[in-house]
Design a protein around this motif. Structure first.
Motif, PDB file in Angstrom:
ATOM      1  N   SER A   5       4.000  40.637  40.973  1.00 31.38           N
ATOM      2  CA  SER A   5       3.850  42.064  41.287  1.00 31.38           C
ATOM      3  C   SER A   5       5.117  42.879  41.038  1.00 31.38           C
ATOM      4  O   SER A   5       5.041  44.069  40.789  1.00 31.38           O
ATOM      5  N   ARG A   6       6.262  42.263  41.065  1.00 28.87           N
ATOM      6  CA  ARG A   6       7.525  42.971  40.818  1.00 28.87           C
ATOM      7  C   ARG A   6       7.911  42.964  39.338  1.00 28.87           C
ATOM      8  O   ARG A   6       8.868  43.605  38.945  1.00 28.87           O
ATOM      9  N   ASN A   7       7.170  42.220  38.546  1.00 23.62           N
ATOM     10  CA  ASN A   7       7.455  42.110  37.115  1.00 23.62           C
ATOM     11  C   ASN A   7       6.606  43.104  36.325  1.00 23.62           C
ATOM     12  O   ASN A   7       5.684  43.712  36.862  1.00 23.62           O
TER      13      ASN A   7
END
Length: 87
Positions: A5-7
């Motif tokens: 999700s942070r990528n």
């Protein structure tokens, strides 16, 4: 909530991309690999590394490009145009 999700999340509409640019846009290219390739370019797969890539309208690309895409997904190796080694 996923680990990715942070990528990067990269969404591609294959229906709006000219067939002549598809391979270069997906996989990238090395400097000098074809006329007009004046610098190295990362493809969408490199940009989305560690994240998610969404490919829409895949049926609009040639069977050759679809087979290269399948090979990249199965083998988890991307060969930019003009490269001898995967990235």
């Amino acid at each position: 909530m996923s680990k990715r999700s942070r990528n990067p999340f990269v969404s591609i509409d294959m229906g709006s991309m000219p067939e002549t640019l598809v391979e270069s846009e997906l996989f990238g290219h090395e400097k000098g690999s074809f006329t007009g390739a004046i610098h190295k370019k990362k493809g969408f797969f490199e940009v989305a590394a560690g994240g998610t890539i969404l490919i829409d309208d895949l049926q609009n690309v040639s069977l050759y490009t679809q087979s290269k895409l399948l090979r990249a997904v199965e083998d988890k190796k991307i060969f930019p145009i003009g490269a001898r080694l995967p990235v």
